[in-house]
Design a protein around this motif. Structure first.
Motif, PDB file in Angstrom:
ATOM      1  N   VAL A  61     -12.598 -28.606 -27.646  1.00 34.02           N
ATOM      2  CA  VAL A  61     -11.319 -28.511 -26.955  1.00 34.02           C
ATOM      3  C   VAL A  61     -10.180 -28.258 -27.940  1.00 34.02           C
ATOM      4  CG1 VAL A  61      -9.647 -29.794 -25.559  1.00 34.02           C
ATOM      5  CG2 VAL A  61     -12.077 -29.856 -24.969  1.00 34.02           C
ATOM      6  N   LEU A  62     -10.182 -28.970 -29.074  1.00 39.75           N
ATOM      7  CA  LEU A  62      -9.116 -28.778 -30.058  1.00 39.75           C
ATOM      8  C   LEU A  62      -9.101 -27.357 -30.623  1.00 39.75           C
ATOM      9  CD1 LEU A  62      -9.055 -32.107 -32.104  1.00 39.75           C
ATOM     10  CD2 LEU A  62      -7.521 -31.378 -30.265  1.00 39.75           C
ATOM     11  N   GLY A  63     -10.240 -26.726 -30.692  1.00 39.00           N
ATOM     12  CA  GLY A  63     -10.320 -25.371 -31.221  1.00 39.00           C
ATOM     13  C   GLY A  63     -10.128 -24.282 -30.190  1.00 39.00           C
ATOM     14  N   ASP A  64     -10.012 -24.660 -28.921  1.00 35.47           N
ATOM     15  CA  ASP A  64      -9.843 -23.673 -27.851  1.00 35.47           C
ATOM     16  C   ASP A  64      -8.385 -23.229 -27.802  1.00 35.47           C
ATOM     17  OD1 ASP A  64      -9.581 -22.217 -25.497  1.00 35.47           O
ATOM     18  OD2 ASP A  64     -10.847 -23.580 -24.323  1.00 35.47           O
ATOM     19  N   GLY A  72      -7.274 -24.856 -35.890  1.00 35.20           N
ATOM     20  CA  GLY A  72      -8.514 -24.161 -36.211  1.00 35.20           C
ATOM     21  C   GLY A  72      -9.621 -25.134 -36.569  1.00 35.20           C
ATOM     22  N   ASN A  73     -10.695 -24.601 -37.077  1.00 38.08           N
ATOM     23  CA  ASN A  73     -11.863 -25.395 -37.424  1.00 38.08           C
ATOM     24  C   ASN A  73     -11.544 -26.456 -38.477  1.00 38.08           C
ATOM     25  OD1 ASN A  73     -14.678 -25.995 -37.245  1.00 38.08           O
ATOM     26  ND2 ASN A  73     -15.018 -24.858 -39.129  1.00 38.08           N
ATOM     27  N   ALA A  74     -10.871 -26.071 -39.537  1.00 33.25           N
ATOM     28  CA  ALA A  74     -10.596 -27.010 -40.627  1.00 33.25           C
ATOM     29  C   ALA A  74      -9.699 -28.157 -40.174  1.00 33.25           C
ATOM     30  CB  ALA A  74      -9.953 -26.269 -41.801  1.00 33.25           C
ATOM     31  N   TYR A  75      -8.594 -27.803 -39.544  1.00 31.27           N
ATOM     32  CA  TYR A  75      -7.659 -28.875 -39.157  1.00 31.27           C
ATOM     33  C   TYR A  75      -8.192 -29.721 -38.008  1.00 31.27           C
ATOM     34  CZ  TYR A  75      -4.334 -27.560 -42.656  1.00 31.27           C
ATOM     35  OH  TYR A  75      -3.743 -27.324 -43.861  1.00 31.27           O
ATOM     36  N   SER A  76      -9.056 -29.191 -37.161  1.00 30.94           N
ATOM     37  CA  SER A  76      -9.656 -30.055 -36.136  1.00 30.94           C
ATOM     38  C   SER A  76     -10.547 -31.102 -36.795  1.00 30.94           C
ATOM     39  CB  SER A  76     -10.405 -29.251 -35.073  1.00 30.94           C
ATOM     40  OG  SER A  76     -11.485 -28.541 -35.634  1.00 30.94           O
ATOM     41  N   ASP A  77     -11.282 -30.721 -37.861  1.00 32.21           N
ATOM     42  CA  ASP A  77     -12.067 -31.711 -38.600  1.00 32.21           C
ATOM     43  C   ASP A  77     -11.161 -32.798 -39.177  1.00 32.21           C
ATOM     44  OD1 ASP A  77     -14.428 -30.305 -38.138  1.00 32.21           O
ATOM     45  OD2 ASP A  77     -14.557 -29.475 -40.171  1.00 32.21           O
ATOM     46  N   GLU A  78     -10.058 -32.381 -39.782  1.00 30.99           N
ATOM     47  CA  GLU A  78      -9.141 -33.332 -40.412  1.00 30.99           C
ATOM     48  C   GLU A  78      -8.448 -34.227 -39.382  1.00 30.99           C
ATOM     49  OE1 GLU A  78      -8.959 -33.855 -43.763  1.00 30.99           O
ATOM     50  OE2 GLU A  78     -10.631 -32.431 -43.735  1.00 30.99           O
ATOM     51  N   VAL A 132     -12.322 -34.228 -45.219  1.00 27.02           N
ATOM     52  CA  VAL A 132     -13.703 -33.988 -44.788  1.00 27.02           C
ATOM     53  C   VAL A 132     -14.076 -32.510 -44.705  1.00 27.02           C
ATOM     54  CG1 VAL A 132     -13.982 -36.187 -43.555  1.00 27.02           C
ATOM     55  CG2 VAL A 132     -13.106 -34.197 -42.324  1.00 27.02           C
ATOM     56  N   HIS A 133     -13.171 -31.663 -44.284  1.00 24.97           N
ATOM     57  CA  HIS A 133     -13.530 -30.261 -44.078  1.00 24.97           C
ATOM     58  C   HIS A 133     -13.936 -29.604 -45.397  1.00 24.97           C
ATOM     59  CE1 HIS A 133     -13.851 -26.467 -42.053  1.00 24.97           C
ATOM     60  NE2 HIS A 133     -13.261 -25.924 -43.107  1.00 24.97           N
ATOM     61  N   GLY A 134     -15.122 -28.993 -45.384  1.00 29.15           N
ATOM     62  CA  GLY A 134     -15.635 -28.323 -46.567  1.00 29.15           C
ATOM     63  C   GLY A 134     -16.123 -29.274 -47.643  1.00 29.15           C
ATOM     64  N   ALA A 153     -24.430 -21.408 -35.640  1.00 28.76           N
ATOM     65  CA  ALA A 153     -24.728 -20.056 -36.102  1.00 28.76           C
ATOM     66  C   ALA A 153     -23.576 -19.447 -36.892  1.00 28.76           C
ATOM     67  CB  ALA A 153     -25.074 -19.168 -34.915  1.00 28.76           C
ATOM     68  N   ASP A 154     -22.341 -19.639 -36.426  1.00 26.89           N
ATOM     69  CA  ASP A 154     -21.219 -18.954 -37.067  1.00 26.89           C
ATOM     70  C   ASP A 154     -20.200 -19.869 -37.724  1.00 26.89           C
ATOM     71  OD1 ASP A 154     -20.382 -19.931 -34.623  1.00 26.89           O
ATOM     72  OD2 ASP A 154     -19.141 -18.205 -34.143  1.00 26.89           O
ATOM     73  N   LYS A 155     -20.386 -21.177 -37.644  1.00 26.96           N
ATOM     74  CA  LYS A 155     -19.462 -22.095 -38.312  1.00 26.96           C
ATOM     75  C   LYS A 155     -20.111 -23.471 -38.410  1.00 26.96           C
ATOM     76  CE  LYS A 155     -16.841 -23.130 -34.112  1.00 26.96           C
ATOM     77  NZ  LYS A 155     -15.521 -23.106 -33.498  1.00 26.96           N
ATOM     78  N   SER A 156     -19.399 -24.386 -39.021  1.00 24.03           N
ATOM     79  CA  SER A 156     -19.900 -25.748 -39.152  1.00 24.03           C
ATOM     80  C   SER A 156     -18.731 -26.711 -39.005  1.00 24.03           C
ATOM     81  CB  SER A 156     -20.579 -25.940 -40.507  1.00 24.03           C
ATOM     82  OG  SER A 156     -19.662 -25.705 -41.552  1.00 24.03           O
ATOM     83  N   LEU A 157     -19.059 -27.964 -38.806  1.00 23.54           N
ATOM     84  CA  LEU A 157     -18.036 -29.002 -38.772  1.00 23.54           C
ATOM     85  C   LEU A 157     -18.444 -30.086 -39.741  1.00 23.54           C
ATOM     86  CD1 LEU A 157     -18.880 -31.844 -37.072  1.00 23.54           C
ATOM     87  CD2 LEU A 157     -18.844 -30.235 -35.190  1.00 23.54           C
ATOM     88  N   GLN A 158     -17.450 -30.737 -40.324  1.00 24.84           N
ATOM     89  CA  GLN A 158     -17.711 -31.837 -41.237  1.00 24.84           C
ATOM     90  C   GLN A 158     -17.003 -33.075 -40.693  1.00 24.84           C
ATOM     91  OE1 GLN A 158     -16.451 -28.714 -42.828  1.00 24.84           O
ATOM     92  NE2 GLN A 158     -18.603 -28.168 -42.770  1.00 24.84           N
TER      93      GLN A 158
END
Length: 180
Positions: A61-64, A72-78, A132-134, A153-158
């Motif tokens: 949801v945060l990335g939608d 984006g992906n990085a800041y949603s992890d953070e 955490v991201h990366g 397949a195209d990304k990851s989460l930490q």
């Protein structure tokens, strides 16, 4: 009147990740015409309604960008790490006002850290601020647990199992299939 001239910006690879457009109305750019409200300007009621209406994972949801633009992906992890939320938590079960406060805190700090930096220095500066991201396999600066990763397949989460999931590792379907 716009000339239609423009240029693309992308990282090395075949996927188009970024573009720049100069317009007076975002509806003129199909990629962002349906973007939701900006993450730093969305109101509590609107954010609460967006989460309440979704059983999807909070990370999704945060990335939608159609629901909330700018995360984006990085800041949603953070954000999820700071909020101590599992990326797999159902959105409709999250304390929306508390999460929105965390979004504003994390993105506000990012804006301050990156303000006035030349473009060539932004990526490295962002990475230095991440907890955490990366950072899969590294130690969480908050609790000392090992940062874990779920790959797609195209990304990851930490995420940090100690801070976010009560010490439990989340299922990584790709790795689970290899181990069977």
């Amino acid at each position: 009147m716009a000339s239609g001239a423009g240029f693309d910006i992308s990282e090395a690879g075949t996927k188009k990740n970024a573009a720049v457009s100069l317009v007076t109305d975002r509806a003129e750019v199909s990629a962002i015409a349906n973007a939701g409200p900006d993450a730093l300007s969305i109101g509590v009621e609107e954010f609460t309604a967006a989460l309440a209406g979704s059983t999807a994972r909070i990370k999704t949801v945060l990335g939608d960008q159609n629901l909330i633009a700018g995360i984006g992906n990085a800041y949603s992890d953070e954000i999820l790490h700071t909020a101590q939320l599992s990326p797999f938590a159902p959105a409709n079960r999250v304390d929306a006002p508390a999460l929105l406060e965390t979004i504003r805190e994390v993105l506000g700090q990012a804006r301050e850290a990156l303000f006035d930096l030349p473009p060539a220095k932004v990526k490295a500066a962002k990475k230095r601020t991440f907890c955490v991201h990366g950072r899969a396999g590294q130690t969480c600066p908050v609790c000392g647990s090992t940062i874990a990763e779920v790959s797609y397949a195209d990304k990851s989460l930490q995420y940090c199992p100690g801070c976010q999931t009560g010490g439990k590792k989340l299922s990584d379907r790709r790795m689970d299939r290899l181990l069977k």
